[in-house]
Design an enzyme around this catalytic site. Sequence first.
Site, short mmCIF file in Angstrom:
data_model
loop_
_atom_site.label_atom_id
_atom_site.label_comp_id
_atom_site.label_asym_id
_atom_site.label_seq_id
_atom_site.Cartn_x
_atom_site.Cartn_y
_atom_site.Cartn_z
CG MET A 30 -25.02 1.46 -8.11
SD MET A 30 -24.21 2.50 -6.90
CE MET A 30 -24.82 4.11 -7.37
CE1 TYR A 32 -36.75 4.29 -7.38
CE2 TYR A 32 -36.11 6.05 -8.86
CZ TYR A 32 -37.01 5.50 -7.97
OH TYR A 32 -38.17 6.16 -7.68
CG PHE A 33 -33.46 -0.87 -13.74
CD1 PHE A 33 -32.15 -0.71 -13.31
CD2 PHE A 33 -34.01 -2.14 -13.74
CE1 PHE A 33 -31.39 -1.79 -12.90
CE2 PHE A 33 -33.26 -3.23 -13.32
CZ PHE A 33 -31.96 -3.06 -12.90
CG HIS A 34 -32.56 5.86 -15.80
ND1 HIS A 34 -31.72 5.57 -16.86
CD2 HIS A 34 -31.75 6.24 -14.79
CE1 HIS A 34 -30.48 5.79 -16.51
NE2 HIS A 34 -30.45 6.19 -15.25
CG HIS A 37 -30.32 1.63 -15.40
ND1 HIS A 37 -31.04 2.60 -14.74
CD2 HIS A 37 -29.11 1.61 -14.80
CE1 HIS A 37 -30.30 3.12 -13.78
NE2 HIS A 37 -29.11 2.56 -13.80
CE LYS A 149 -25.78 11.29 -16.01
NZ LYS A 149 -25.67 10.70 -14.73
CB SER A 186 -30.92 6.59 -10.27
OG SER A 186 -30.77 5.51 -11.16
O1 PAF Z 1 -22.60 3.01 -12.57
C1 PAF Z 1 -23.04 2.41 -11.56
O2 PAF Z 1 -24.24 2.23 -11.38
C2 PAF Z 1 -22.06 1.92 -10.50
O3 PAF Z 1 -21.02 2.82 -10.33
C3 PAF Z 1 -21.53 0.50 -10.76
C4 PAF Z 1 -20.73 0.42 -12.05
C5 PAF Z 1 -22.70 -0.47 -10.82
C6 PAF Z 1 -20.60 0.07 -9.62
O4 PAF Z 1 -21.25 0.10 -8.40
#
Ligand code: PAF
Length: 282
Positions: A30, A32-34, A37, A149, A186
């Site tokens: 989704m 907003y990388f940390h 990710h 996580k 995030s």
């Molecule tokens: O873990 C997430 O960021 C979300 O739940 C995912 C797997 C991208 C689904 O929207």
Amino acid sequence: MQIVTDPAAMQQLALTWRARGERIVLVPTMGYFHAGHLSLMEYGRTQGDHLVVSIFVNPTQFGPQEDLDRYPRDLDRDCELAAQQGVDLIFAPAAGQMYPPGYQTFVEVTEVTQGLCGVSRPTHFRGVATVVLKLFNLVQPQVAVFGEKDYQQLITIQRLVADLNVPVAVVGRPLVREADGLALSSRNVYLSPAERQAALKLSQALFRARDLAAQGERSRERLFAAITPLLQSEPRLRLDYLNLLDNQTLAELPTIQHTARLAIAAYVGQIRLIDNILLEVP
Ligand code: PAF
């Protein structure tokens, strides 16, 4: 690095790669990388020819009172970070493209979604399972990488692909912590300095349980008795759940045979945080 927003264009490209016999790896996010990710991308890079990262804040997995509108977003920064990790393509569709007018199909994984986060977020995993299956159909990956996580999410997706015969290998990768133990999320950006300090109690409790299990403690009751005072000592923290579970089925365990997953969720102020750890009794 390519950026694609149109789902049909994404699927067309993926089908072209597949027709050439090339291997596609997907890291669904989704945004907003940390560093958590980035570690999934680093692993994903080693697994195939095309590394695709999806960035989509999926409305169907947020409850009506949850933080969909406030969820942090920064696509430009995310694209820079992804490029540095060797990502080939960012797939970032708009909500209206993923759920156009008339949309009415949802996927439900009925059992592993019931406890833990499913209690306070009753429609969350239905939204997650639905969007992940859509992403699999659009990106056509052979491998998809998820963080541990969100452990219940990982087990839910593994159940989904097994039950619906989806030809994707779902890989879980370890969660990443700050130096002081806080699990990266995030949502950590919402925490005030005092709340962030209070949030450390979550990982401290999990580490204490891990150490006790490593010393031979198998009993759920005694483990919980040992760590609950630590959690209760922090007035800013309101426990949502603490549970000891089978590592694969998420069934509640009264005692640990060899391994177990200890999972916790708590509110710190208005922010709901989750964390989990593997317990191993020698
Ligand atoms: O873990 C997430 O960021 C979300 O739940 C995912 C797997 C991208 C689904 O929207």
